[in-house]
Write a protein that holds these residues in place. Structure first.
Motif, PDB file in Angstrom:
ATOM      1  N   GLU A   1       0.657  -1.370  -0.158  1.00  0.00           N
ATOM      2  CA  GLU A   1      -0.031   0.124  -0.019  1.00  0.00           C
ATOM      3  C   GLU A   1       0.829   1.516   0.031  1.00  0.00           C
ATOM      4  N   ARG A   2       2.174   1.134   0.427  1.00  0.00           N
ATOM      5  CA  ARG A   2       2.901   2.230   0.294  1.00  0.00           C
ATOM      6  C   ARG A   2       4.261   1.929  -0.523  1.00  0.00           C
ATOM      7  N   VAL A   3       4.207   2.150  -1.815  1.00  0.00           N
ATOM      8  CA  VAL A   3       5.178   1.474  -2.617  1.00  0.00           C
ATOM      9  C   VAL A   3       6.044   2.840  -3.030  1.00  0.00           C
ATOM     10  N   VAL A   4       7.393   2.640  -3.008  1.00  0.00           N
ATOM     11  CA  VAL A   4       8.457   3.834  -3.487  1.00  0.00           C
ATOM     12  C   VAL A   4       9.029   3.242  -4.750  1.00  0.00           C
ATOM     13  N   THR A   5       9.037   3.972  -5.902  1.00  0.00           N
ATOM     14  CA  THR A   5       9.515   3.585  -7.046  1.00  0.00           C
ATOM     15  C   THR A   5      10.622   4.409  -7.393  1.00  0.00           C
TER      16      THR A   5
ATOM     17  N   ARG B   1       7.554   5.270   5.156  1.00  0.00           N
ATOM     18  CA  ARG B   1       6.971   3.958   5.673  1.00  0.00           C
ATOM     19  C   ARG B   1       6.642   3.213   4.493  1.00  0.00           C
ATOM     20  N   ALA B   2       7.662   3.001   3.762  1.00  0.00           N
ATOM     21  CA  ALA B   2       7.190   2.081   2.362  1.00  0.00           C
ATOM     22  C   ALA B   2       7.227   0.960   2.900  1.00  0.00           C
ATOM     23  N   ASP B   3       6.270   0.116   2.111  1.00  0.00           N
ATOM     24  CA  ASP B   3       6.229  -1.388   2.291  1.00  0.00           C
ATOM     25  C   ASP B   3       6.876  -2.003   1.394  1.00  0.00           C
ATOM     26  N   LEU B   4       6.916  -1.499   0.115  1.00  0.00           N
ATOM     27  CA  LEU B   4       7.815  -1.992  -0.906  1.00  0.00           C
ATOM     28  C   LEU B   4       8.570  -1.132  -1.848  1.00  0.00           C
ATOM     29  N   VAL B   5       9.790  -1.553  -2.204  1.00  0.00           N
ATOM     30  CA  VAL B   5      10.434  -0.575  -2.967  1.00  0.00           C
ATOM     31  C   VAL B   5      10.721  -1.346  -4.268  1.00  0.00           C
ATOM     32  N   LEU B   6      10.278  -0.633  -5.370  1.00  0.00           N
ATOM     33  CA  LEU B   6      10.340  -1.195  -6.755  1.00  0.00           C
ATOM     34  C   LEU B   6      11.641  -0.618  -7.500  1.00  0.00           C
ATOM     35  N   ALA B   7      12.646  -1.263  -7.632  1.00  0.00           N
ATOM     36  CA  ALA B   7      13.672  -0.579  -8.273  1.00  0.00           C
ATOM     37  C   ALA B   7      14.651  -1.796  -8.951  1.00  0.00           C
ATOM     38  N   GLY B   8      15.671  -1.471  -9.426  1.00  0.00           N
ATOM     39  CA  GLY B   8      16.542  -2.351 -10.294  1.00  0.00           C
ATOM     40  C   GLY B   8      17.961  -2.494  -9.879  1.00  0.00           C
ATOM     41  N   TRP B   9      18.949  -3.350 -10.399  1.00  0.00           N
ATOM     42  CA  TRP B   9      20.042  -3.141 -10.088  1.00  0.00           C
ATOM     43  C   TRP B   9      20.642  -2.211 -11.376  1.00  0.00           C
TER      44      TRP B   9
END
Length: 335
Positions: free
Chosen positions: A53-57, A116-124
């Protein structure tokens, strides 16, 4: 590859209206409570106990994966270099306006913790780096991660990236995110739409010896930074009707020598438009750089420009294929 976002054309925004830009989408199944789901991410089974619910991209292409699926209400914010003007004409403008711009610098653990992120969407190299921030650091802080498939490290080395064709990486991430957020139908609709766009371009593309060789020029003067077979430009070029000059390079984004470019003599050069050096400045450099004077693309001024977000894994890839395909078929000069 953490880079500056650039302004996309207004025409691109129109081309993407059918993708449901910024639309708020509810889970496809409204009659069941969110349950734990498992997806395969970079070759590993990963389980998410609940719907984030609290994604950081991090970065523009990754952020727009969420926007294309209508998931901005599940985001705490995004990290992206640039300034406010750089998103004014972008596709998904409404979604950008709704979601907080957390930082113009690289993503950090502190940034994620602060919202209060519950998921970080990133990459190498799209936010994650062994010397800065790793998924393990976030996991220790209680934050889940999802790795951009284009950035997955392959089995040859610990740092070489790319495990599947770039468009397959896009479709994989859309399907996985659809599962994680309970919007499977929306994800499948987008994938079907994108595949239809690409198939239409492919049907019109030159065949065999008529396919021009295309060099992707990202940046660099001493050494050009470019795309091997595992980054998005490989398939953008091939589906548009060209042949990536560095198709045999088993990596995603990497540097080569100018002597390789000269020897292989590309018919077309595609400029990656981003950063403090403008596309026009890059074009002038290429046209004036003595070692390239006899290269076919330079002699005939066959230079075309695509934006950074067109050339990294993102929902803009099919539109980029369509536009580059038109250019390659028309044989127009300039960008």
């Amino acid at each position: 590859m953490h880079k500056l976002v650039t302004t996309a054309s207004l025409g691109l925004a129109a081309a993407l209206t059918l993708t449901g830009c910024g639309a708020k989408v509810s889970p496809d199944d409204k009659n069941t409570e969110p349950q734990a789901v498992t997806v395969t991410n970079c070759g590993k089974k990963v389980t998410y106990d609940k719907r984030p619910e609290r994604v950081v991209t991090n970065d523009v292409g990754i952020t727009e994966l969420m926007f294309a699926l209508g998931l901005e209400s599940h985001m705490a914010g995004y990290v992206m270099p640039g300034d406010k003007r750089s998103v004014e004409d972008l596709p998904y403008k409404d979604a950008y306006d709704k979601v907080k711009w957390l930082s113009k610098d690289r993503i950090t653990k502190e940034t994620a913790l602060s919202v209060r992120a519950d998921l970080v969407l990133a990459g190498w190299n799209y936010g994650f780096n062994e010397n800065a921030l790793t998924p393990d650091e976030l996991h220790k802080a209680g934050i889940d991660t999802y790795l951009l498939t284009e950035s997955c490290r392959n089995a040859r080395t610990s740092t070489s990236r790319g495990v599947m064709p770039p468009l397959d990486a896009l479709y994989t991430d859309l399907e996985n995110l659809g599962t994680i957020f309970g919007v499977e139908e929306r994800a499948q609709k987008l994938i079907k739409q994108y595949k239809a766009t690409v198939a239409d371009v492919r049907a019109k593309a030159p065949q065999g010896a008529d396919r021009p060789s295309v060099f992707l020029y990202d940046s660099g003067q001493d050494q050009p930074f470019t795309s091997g077979r595992y980054a998005a430009p490989e398939q953008i070029i091939s589906e548009a009707g060209g042949v990536n000059l560095l198709h045999d390079l088993k990596d995603s984004w990497t540097a080569v020598g100018w002597e390789t470019v000269v020897k292989r003599n590309p018919d077309v050069i595609v400029i990656n438009n981003y950063g403090s050096t403008s596309a026009e400045q890059k074009r002038k450099f290429l046209l004036s750089y003595p070692p390239l004077r006899n290269v076919s693309a330079i002699k005939h001024k066959r230079i075309y420009t695509l934006d950074y977000a067109d050339l990294v894994e993102s929902p803009r890839n099919p539109s980029a294929i369509e536009r580059l395909g038109t250019y390659l078929r028309q044989g127009a000069d300039g960008s």
